[in-house]
Design an enzyme around this catalytic site. Structure first.
Site, mmCIF file in Angstrom:
data_model
loop_
_atom_site.group_PDB
_atom_site.id
_atom_site.type_symbol
_atom_site.label_atom_id
_atom_site.label_comp_id
_atom_site.label_asym_id
_atom_site.label_seq_id
_atom_site.Cartn_x
_atom_site.Cartn_y
_atom_site.Cartn_z
ATOM 1 N N PRO A 2 34.664 -3.377 31.709
ATOM 2 C CA PRO A 2 33.183 -3.662 31.689
ATOM 3 C C PRO A 2 32.812 -4.679 32.470
ATOM 4 C CG PRO A 2 34.366 -3.057 29.490
ATOM 5 C CD PRO A 2 35.338 -3.540 30.456
ATOM 6 N N LYS A 51 30.706 -11.686 31.741
ATOM 7 C CA LYS A 51 31.410 -10.570 31.034
ATOM 8 C C LYS A 51 31.835 -11.041 29.675
ATOM 9 C CE LYS A 51 33.494 -8.716 35.344
ATOM 10 N NZ LYS A 51 34.692 -8.498 36.187
ATOM 11 N N ASN A 165 35.023 -4.579 39.779
ATOM 12 C CA ASN A 165 35.572 -3.790 40.732
ATOM 13 C C ASN A 165 34.593 -2.671 41.360
ATOM 14 O OD1 ASN A 165 37.723 -3.801 42.506
ATOM 15 N ND2 ASN A 165 38.531 -1.893 41.539
ATOM 16 N N ARG A 249 43.620 -5.915 42.561
ATOM 17 C CA ARG A 249 42.569 -4.872 42.205
ATOM 18 C C ARG A 249 42.962 -3.776 42.985
ATOM 19 N NH1 ARG A 249 42.981 -7.638 38.431
ATOM 20 N NH2 ARG A 249 41.470 -8.327 36.970
#
Length: 269
Positions: A2, A51, A165, A249
């Protein structure tokens, strides 16, 4: 994982339901908080920082949670069946007279003094979704390591908070930036401004959309579209890992729309 817009929406829903309300029951299902009882305290405010999610209580304590890969908070009416997953995935239950907030799969769940919230979020750069977003500081943070790849710099929450990402990949595509381009060769104001604009535009709905088409399979230009034709030029979308483990990532890009920089590593091909 998220991203900031997802956390912002969760924060808004939780604050609307719990803000100003007294907790009638709390149940923490993590070892460090197993004996904690916050019933009788009022939920003053639910705040998002990048976040991270902060629930501020009347006793000067904040419930700090982070979703990481698949954590979430769900809201139910008293007596309503919970549908966020099996019971063993529940990490916290917060009840008021009108709502039950259930935290599923939360890898970070802790209590901190509200006056000491900086110990858990003080390292964050400017929040892209904050109304007082400090654009100048975000740009300075990104520019501080000119040889770093733009991908790694954007995902570093110490530079600017909230972007993940999905937005990193899509912003690079929309601006024609190869994922391995060094920060020094990138138009940073354009990157920051587009990132903020896209994230803010998606606050109105749950789906993350950059194409303008909110339908399954059509919401992104390159994200999770490896091997599929580019929506602009039909070239096959490529994918590779970028960054050093464990912070690496997966990246997606169009080799035609995002031309390769000569400094890009061979394994990005």
């Amino acid at each position: 994982m998220p991203e900031g817009d997802t956390v912002w929406r969760a924060c808004k829903r939780l604050d609307q339901a719990l803000g100003g309300q007294e907790l009638t029951r709390t149940d923490f299902r993590v070892p460090s908080l197993a004996t904690t009882d916050l019933s009788g305290q009022s939920m003053l405010k639910v705040v998002a920082k990048g976040k991270h999610l902060l629930m501020r209580l009347s006793n000067g304590v904040t419930i700090h949670s982070h979703f990481r890969m698949d954590g979430s908070w769900h809201l139910y009416r008293p007596g309503e069946s919970w549908k966020g997953g099996p019971d063993y995935q529940v990490r916290a239950v917060l009840e008021t007279a009108g709502w039950v907030a259930v935290g599923y799969r939360l890898p970070v769940l802790e209590l901190v003094a509200t006056k000491a919230e900086d110990t858990v979020v003080g390292h964050l750069g400017p929040d892209l979704l904050s109304p007082d977003f400090d654009r100048s500081l975000a740009l300075a943070n990104l520019a501080a390591e000119p040889e770093r790849t733009i991908s790694e710099a954007l995902l570093d929450q110490r530079n600017l908070a909230g972007i993940g990402n999905f937005y990193r990949v899509e912003v690079c595509f929309l601006l024609g930036i190869h994922p391995w381009r060094p920060v020094a060769s990138v138009d940073l104001p354009a990157v920051v401004d587009l990132s903020r604009r896209l994230m803010k535009s998606n606050l109105r709905h749950a789906a993350q959309v950059t194409t303008g088409v909110d339908r399954p399979g059509q919401r992104s230009y390159v994200f999770e579209r490896a091997g599929k034709p580019c929506r602009r030029c039909k070239t096959k979308i490529r994918t590779a890992q970028i960054g050093e483990p464990p912070r690496d990532r997966v990246s997606f890009w169009c080799p035609a729309c995002q031309p390769e920089d000569r400094n890009s590593p061979v394994d990005s091909r």
